[in-house]
Write a protein that holds these residues in place. Structure first.
Motif, PDB file in Angstrom:
ATOM      1  N   LEU A   7      10.297  17.971  -1.360  1.00 25.91           N
ATOM      2  CA  LEU A   7      12.057  19.154  -1.055  1.00 25.91           C
ATOM      3  C   LEU A   7      11.503  20.131  -0.483  1.00 25.91           C
ATOM      4  CD1 LEU A   7      13.697  19.447  -4.634  1.00 25.91           C
ATOM      5  CD2 LEU A   7      14.364  18.026  -2.768  1.00 25.91           C
ATOM      6  N   ASN A   8      10.612  20.196   0.823  1.00 29.45           N
ATOM      7  CA  ASN A   8      10.048  21.375   1.423  1.00 29.45           C
ATOM      8  C   ASN A   8      11.420  20.806   3.110  1.00 29.45           C
ATOM      9  OD1 ASN A   8       8.082  22.028  -0.021  1.00 29.45           O
ATOM     10  ND2 ASN A   8       6.958  20.366   0.932  1.00 29.45           N
ATOM     11  N   ALA A   9      11.829  22.058   2.817  1.00 33.94           N
ATOM     12  CA  ALA A   9      13.405  21.878   4.038  1.00 33.94           C
ATOM     13  C   ALA A   9      12.019  21.888   5.543  1.00 33.94           C
ATOM     14  CB  ALA A   9      14.310  22.649   3.864  1.00 33.94           C
ATOM     15  N   ALA A  48      10.232   2.353  -1.687  1.00 31.58           N
ATOM     16  CA  ALA A  48      10.326   3.985  -2.082  1.00 31.58           C
ATOM     17  C   ALA A  48       9.892   4.346  -1.060  1.00 31.58           C
ATOM     18  CB  ALA A  48       7.928   3.442  -2.924  1.00 31.58           C
ATOM     19  N   ASN A  49       9.576   4.548   0.289  1.00 28.22           N
ATOM     20  CA  ASN A  49       9.873   5.323   1.537  1.00 28.22           C
ATOM     21  C   ASN A  49      11.114   5.336   2.000  1.00 28.22           C
ATOM     22  OD1 ASN A  49       6.703   5.063   1.699  1.00 28.22           O
ATOM     23  ND2 ASN A  49       7.083   4.069   3.768  1.00 28.22           N
ATOM     24  N   ALA A  50      11.794   4.471   1.303  1.00 29.54           N
ATOM     25  CA  ALA A  50      13.704   4.489   2.073  1.00 29.54           C
ATOM     26  C   ALA A  50      13.418   5.946   0.630  1.00 29.54           C
ATOM     27  CB  ALA A  50      14.178   3.680   1.143  1.00 29.54           C
ATOM     28  N   GLU A  57       0.972  -1.347  -0.277  1.00 28.88           N
ATOM     29  CA  GLU A  57      -0.338  -0.282  -0.508  1.00 28.88           C
ATOM     30  C   GLU A  57       0.718   1.316  -0.149  1.00 28.88           C
ATOM     31  OE1 GLU A  57      -3.131   0.048  -0.453  1.00 28.88           O
ATOM     32  OE2 GLU A  57      -2.680   2.432  -0.408  1.00 28.88           O
ATOM     33  N   PHE A  58       0.713   1.975  -0.974  1.00 28.89           N
ATOM     34  CA  PHE A  58       1.384   3.599  -1.014  1.00 28.89           C
ATOM     35  C   PHE A  58       0.734   4.630  -0.484  1.00 28.89           C
ATOM     36  CE2 PHE A  58       2.830   0.254  -4.005  1.00 28.89           C
ATOM     37  CZ  PHE A  58       4.017   0.086  -4.173  1.00 28.89           C
ATOM     38  N   LEU A  59      -0.917   4.683   0.146  1.00 28.89           N
ATOM     39  CA  LEU A  59      -1.587   5.774   0.553  1.00 28.89           C
ATOM     40  C   LEU A  59      -0.649   6.171   1.461  1.00 28.89           C
ATOM     41  CD1 LEU A  59      -2.889   5.268   3.208  1.00 28.89           C
ATOM     42  CD2 LEU A  59      -4.496   4.015   2.747  1.00 28.89           C
ATOM     43  N   ARG A  60      -1.008   8.089   0.978  1.00 29.38           N
ATOM     44  CA  ARG A  60      -0.808   9.144   2.375  1.00 29.38           C
ATOM     45  C   ARG A  60      -1.704   9.582   3.660  1.00 29.38           C
ATOM     46  NH1 ARG A  60       0.176  13.326  -2.055  1.00 29.38           N
ATOM     47  NH2 ARG A  60      -1.615  12.206  -2.413  1.00 29.38           N
ATOM     48  N   GLU A  61      -1.681   9.048   4.397  1.00 29.35           N
ATOM     49  CA  GLU A  61      -2.560   9.847   5.686  1.00 29.35           C
ATOM     50  C   GLU A  61      -2.632  11.499   5.041  1.00 29.35           C
ATOM     51  OE1 GLU A  61      -1.703   9.179   9.915  1.00 29.35           O
ATOM     52  OE2 GLU A  61      -0.161   7.161   8.836  1.00 29.35           O
ATOM     53  N   GLY A  62      -3.808  11.589   5.252  1.00 28.23           N
ATOM     54  CA  GLY A  62      -4.352  12.972   4.976  1.00 28.23           C
ATOM     55  C   GLY A  62      -5.192  12.580   3.399  1.00 28.23           C
ATOM     56  N   ALA A  72       0.413  17.063  14.976  1.00 29.86           N
ATOM     57  CA  ALA A  72       0.502  16.465  14.332  1.00 29.86           C
ATOM     58  C   ALA A  72       1.698  16.124  13.797  1.00 29.86           C
ATOM     59  CB  ALA A  72      -0.163  16.122  13.699  1.00 29.86           C
ATOM     60  N   PHE A  73       2.595  14.911  12.695  1.00 33.09           N
ATOM     61  CA  PHE A  73       3.559  14.644  11.955  1.00 33.09           C
ATOM     62  C   PHE A  73       3.288  15.345  11.093  1.00 33.09           C
ATOM     63  CE2 PHE A  73       3.624  11.845   8.056  1.00 33.09           C
ATOM     64  CZ  PHE A  73       2.126  11.289   8.855  1.00 33.09           C
ATOM     65  N   LYS A  74       2.378  15.925  10.235  1.00 25.57           N
ATOM     66  CA  LYS A  74       1.940  16.503   8.912  1.00 25.57           C
ATOM     67  C   LYS A  74       0.361  16.917   9.146  1.00 25.57           C
ATOM     68  CE  LYS A  74       0.147  12.929   5.722  1.00 25.57           C
ATOM     69  NZ  LYS A  74       0.432  12.256   4.658  1.00 25.57           N
ATOM     70  N   VAL A 123       9.400  -3.186  -3.440  1.00 23.22           N
ATOM     71  CA  VAL A 123       8.959  -1.584  -3.844  1.00 23.22           C
ATOM     72  C   VAL A 123       9.291  -1.247  -2.427  1.00 23.22           C
ATOM     73  CG1 VAL A 123       7.650  -0.752  -5.460  1.00 23.22           C
ATOM     74  CG2 VAL A 123       8.412  -2.577  -5.952  1.00 23.22           C
ATOM     75  N   LYS A 124       8.242  -1.239  -2.117  1.00 19.05           N
ATOM     76  CA  LYS A 124       7.891  -0.974  -0.689  1.00 19.05           C
ATOM     77  C   LYS A 124       8.361   0.150  -0.089  1.00 19.05           C
ATOM     78  CE  LYS A 124       4.565   1.535   2.164  1.00 19.05           C
ATOM     79  NZ  LYS A 124       3.664   1.610   2.635  1.00 19.05           N
ATOM     80  N   THR A 125      10.048  -0.381   0.396  1.00 23.42           N
ATOM     81  CA  THR A 125      10.903   0.189   0.964  1.00 23.42           C
ATOM     82  C   THR A 125      11.855   1.099   0.594  1.00 23.42           C
ATOM     83  OG1 THR A 125      11.109  -2.616   1.687  1.00 23.42           O
ATOM     84  CG2 THR A 125      10.839  -1.360   3.346  1.00 23.42           C
TER      85      THR A 125
END
Ligand code: UGA
Length: 451
Positions: free
Chosen positions: A259-261, A216-218, A154-159, A330-332, A212-214
């Motif tokens: 690329l948001n620092a 992508a997150n890496a 699964e590649f879903l993003r929270e939000g 929240a983390f985001k 693939v999943k790990t």
């Protein structure tokens, strides 16, 4: 043709998946061992904040396609496709993933499956897990080899969970190629609507699908830490990382997204996934390949301490006895998830250095209070900023981007704002005589010159 589906686990991933599979027209049963989660979901309430999910949940409870249960027997009797969507958190005191919940689903479910069925794993697992679980499931089930296990990460993003489930960039399916059974055919049936909408389905072996999943997150974590490393250099060279990100982001090979620092990544996925990936590579004898992820992790954690230092610097050198307002927990944004939240971590560190810290978040106060009961919490942003020596914006909620410097200026003790997500327009604050500091944005003077 509609499928009969069971989804095990009703957290961020499982609850969303169950509701969205019903939305696609399937008959779905969501299974969990936590009665309080089930009770909420059955009554049409989502136990966490996820925009748009409650509507999908209610609609499909009402039309009868979706129900919830704690009974594995009921799920085994009902479904032909069983999704695993339980959590794989970091082990306590170790980098590896804790697979207890995933293993428990197999141990409890497989013995009850008495007709040909497919188990589709969605949870993020270390490479090699699916092959092992498949073997175990076949051993435990009375139907033996007629029980198939495949992996569908699964590649879903929270939000954006609903959108990411119903309109994903791609679907990935790992199958046990030696067995060549019905897994692919069943998966195609489940996702027929998506496939008709031209969403690509990539079929591969089990190990590749887990990787693939790990990977992508890496990659995403590396991208964030790269720009945060550039932020450190920008701070040293009195340059502006936000402009740098815009400029390099125009190159399509680089791309501006992620690329948001700022204060870096957190949450229930990226931090634990890169650590589990390193641990697994070590077990496989490929640890050298991933040593850079340790640096990615270190850069990320360093942003949190940098934010604490910057706060102390901005108020004259020490936090002791100061009053600090923290906007965002929240983390985001668009999430109430505070797992490994950089914002709360920073709030905690500042408090430990002797400041009194008041936190406000539009959705995450309840979860924060549970995790950090000693911090003070306010009901509004203005309340949190009352008599503050500095205001820290640590989660880029829309509400904070729209804060009015003049109104806020009326309640604080000192007009000092620190933008931990580079989400504010410095010029708006400087105009109103605030001291503005962003991460990786050089001195106030250079920022004000550019804007
Ligand atoms: C992440 C991935 O983006 C999903 O694709 C994946 O499915 C999910 O993990 C998972 O493994 O389940 P998520 O944890 O919801 O999704 O959050 P992201 O949107 O990836 O953000 C992660 C963190 O990085 C947040 O703390 C965010 O503030 C931070 N971030 C993100 C930055 O600091 N800078 C950026 O440019 C982007």
């Amino acid at each position: 043709m509609n499928c009969r589906i069971a989804v095990f686990g009703t957290g961020y991933l499982g609850a969303t998946h169950a509701a969205c599979m019903a939305e696609l027209g399937h008959e779905v049963i969501g299974v969990d061992i936590d009665p309080s989660k089930l009770a909420k979901l059955e009554s049409g309430q989502v136990p966490f904040f996820e925009p748009g999910l409650e509507e999908v949940l209610r609609k499909n409870l009402d039309n009868g396609r979706l129900r919830f249960s704690s009974s594995y027997q009921e799920a085994a009797d009902f479904a032909d496709v069983h999704f695993i969507g339980v959590g794989t958190p970091q082990k306590k005191g170790e980098f590896g993933a804790d697979l207890t919940a995933v293993e428990a689903v197999i141990e409890n479910l497989a013995p009850l499956i008495t007709r040909p069925a497919v188990i589709l794993g969605k949870s993020t697992v270390p490479v090699g897990t699916a092959a092992r679980l498949g073997e175990r499931a076949r051993q435990l089930s009375p139907i033996g080899d007629a029980l198939e296990l495949a992996w569908n990460p699964e590649f879903l993003r929270e939000g954006y969970a609903v959108q990411d489930t119903l309109q994903p960039d791609r679907l990935v399916l790992g199958i046990d190629q030696a067995r060549n059974g019905r897994a692919e055919e069943e998966t195609r049936k489940v996702y027929k609507t998506l496939l008709n909408n031209n969403i690509p389905l990539l079929v591969m072996d089990l190990a590749t699908s887990e990787l693939v999943k790990t990977a992508a997150n890496a990659f995403l974590a590396t991208k964030i830490s790269f720009i945060n490393a550039m932020a450190e250099v920008c701070e040293a060279a009195n340059a502006d990382v936000t402009i740098l990100a815009d400029a390099i982001g125009y190159d399509a090979r680089i791309g501006r997204r992620f690329l948001n620092a700022g204060i870096g990544f957190g949450g229930g996925c990226l931090p634990k996934d890169i650590r589990a990936f390193m641990a697994r590579a070590g077990e496989l004898g490929a640890d050298q390949a991933l040593t850079f992820l340790r640096e990615v992790d270190t850069i990320n954690m360093r942003r949190r301490s940098r934010m604490v230092e910057l706060t102390a610097e901005a108020i004259g050198g020490t936090l002791l006895g100061s009053r600090i307002a923290v906007l965002g927990a929240a983390f985001k944004p668009d999430s109430d998830d505070v797992r490994d939240s950089p914002a709360l971590n920073i709030a905690g560190q500042i408090q430990l250095q002797g400041a009194s810290v008041v936190v406000y978040d539009p959705k995450a106060i309840e979860n924060s209070r549970r995790l950090f009961p000693t911090l003070e919490y306010a009901d509004t942003a203005l309340d949190a900023c009352h008599k503050a020596d500095a205001v820290l914006v640590l989660t880029e909620w829309e509400e904070f981007k729209n804060l009015d410097p003049r109104t806020l200026g009326g309640v604080v003790r000192e007009k000092v704002i620190l933008d931990g997500r580079n989400c504010l327009n410095p010029a708006d604050w400087l105009k109103d005589e605030w001291t503005y500091r962003g991460l990786g944005r050089g001195s106030v003077e250079s920022v004000s010159m550019v804007n």
